[in-house]
Design a protein around this motif. Structure first.
Motif, PDB file in Angstrom:
ATOM      1  N   SER A  70       0.816  -1.455   0.121  1.00 44.02           N
ATOM      2  CA  SER A  70      -0.079  -0.063   0.138  1.00 44.02           C
ATOM      3  C   SER A  70       0.908   1.260  -0.010  1.00 44.02           C
ATOM      4  O   SER A  70       2.070   1.180   0.171  1.00 44.02           O
ATOM      5  N   GLU A  72       0.666   5.301   1.225  1.00 41.64           N
ATOM      6  CA  GLU A  72      -0.266   6.459   1.929  1.00 41.64           C
ATOM      7  C   GLU A  72       0.517   7.714   1.356  1.00 41.64           C
ATOM      8  O   GLU A  72       1.984   7.790   1.638  1.00 41.64           O
ATOM      9  N   SER A  82      -4.422  13.115   6.228  1.00 43.10           N
ATOM     10  CA  SER A  82      -4.070  12.080   5.061  1.00 43.10           C
ATOM     11  C   SER A  82      -4.167  12.613   3.827  1.00 43.10           C
ATOM     12  O   SER A  82      -5.378  13.230   3.379  1.00 43.10           O
ATOM     13  N   LYS A  85      -4.812   6.900   0.761  1.00 46.67           N
ATOM     14  CA  LYS A  85      -4.032   5.444   0.851  1.00 46.67           C
ATOM     15  C   LYS A  85      -4.615   4.593  -0.382  1.00 46.67           C
ATOM     16  O   LYS A  85      -5.793   4.634  -0.350  1.00 46.67           O
TER      17      LYS A  85
END
Length: 139
Positions: A70, A72, A82, A85
């Motif tokens: 993954s 992010e 954030s 992601k």
């Protein structure tokens, strides 16, 4: 013991060993032991690492010992939020992003529960070209 008797005795011994194993276990099971390989990040890069706002950046990665990763994105100067992601990415590949501000990209390998995370970071700096032009004109 002649050659014919040797092969007959050997065949009977093998037949007895196989038959007794199958009768006891009700089936013949073959298993393969696959050693656990701890995931590792071979490389994780951002090209280019300095851009103007909105220009494309290519993130490239290569890993071993994992089936998915993954990525992010976190704004460099605002740790509370954030940038998003992406999960379920292949163990190697590329992705194009267009950050509007300085960003930190974190690549994380999927690991079994209880194992420590395996991750790496790259930073992309967004140059403030507008600001330097305005400051020059104000003088």
């Amino acid at each position: 013991m002649n050659r014919r008797n040797f092969w007959l005795v050997l065949f009977l011994l093998l037949a007895f060993a196989v038959a007794s194993g199958i009768m006891r276990n009700k089936s013949l099971q073959l298993s393969t032991i696959v050693p656990y390989i701890r995931p590792q990040i071979v490389s994780f890069t951002a090209t280019p690492r300095q851009i103007r706002r909105g220009e494309p950046v290519t993130l490239s990665w290569a890993t071993n010992g994992t089936t998915m990763v993954s990525i992010e994105s976190l704004p460099q100067f605002n740790r509370g939020r954030s940038g998003g992601k992406k999960t379920g990415l292949p163990p190697w590949g590329t992705m194009t992003v267009q950050p509007e501000e300085d960003m930190v990209y974190i690549l994380t390998c999927d690991v079994p529960k209880g194992e420590p995370a395996v991750s790496s970071r790259v930073w992309v700096q967004v140059l403030q070209a507008d600001l330097t032009r305005r400051q020059g004109k104000a003088k």
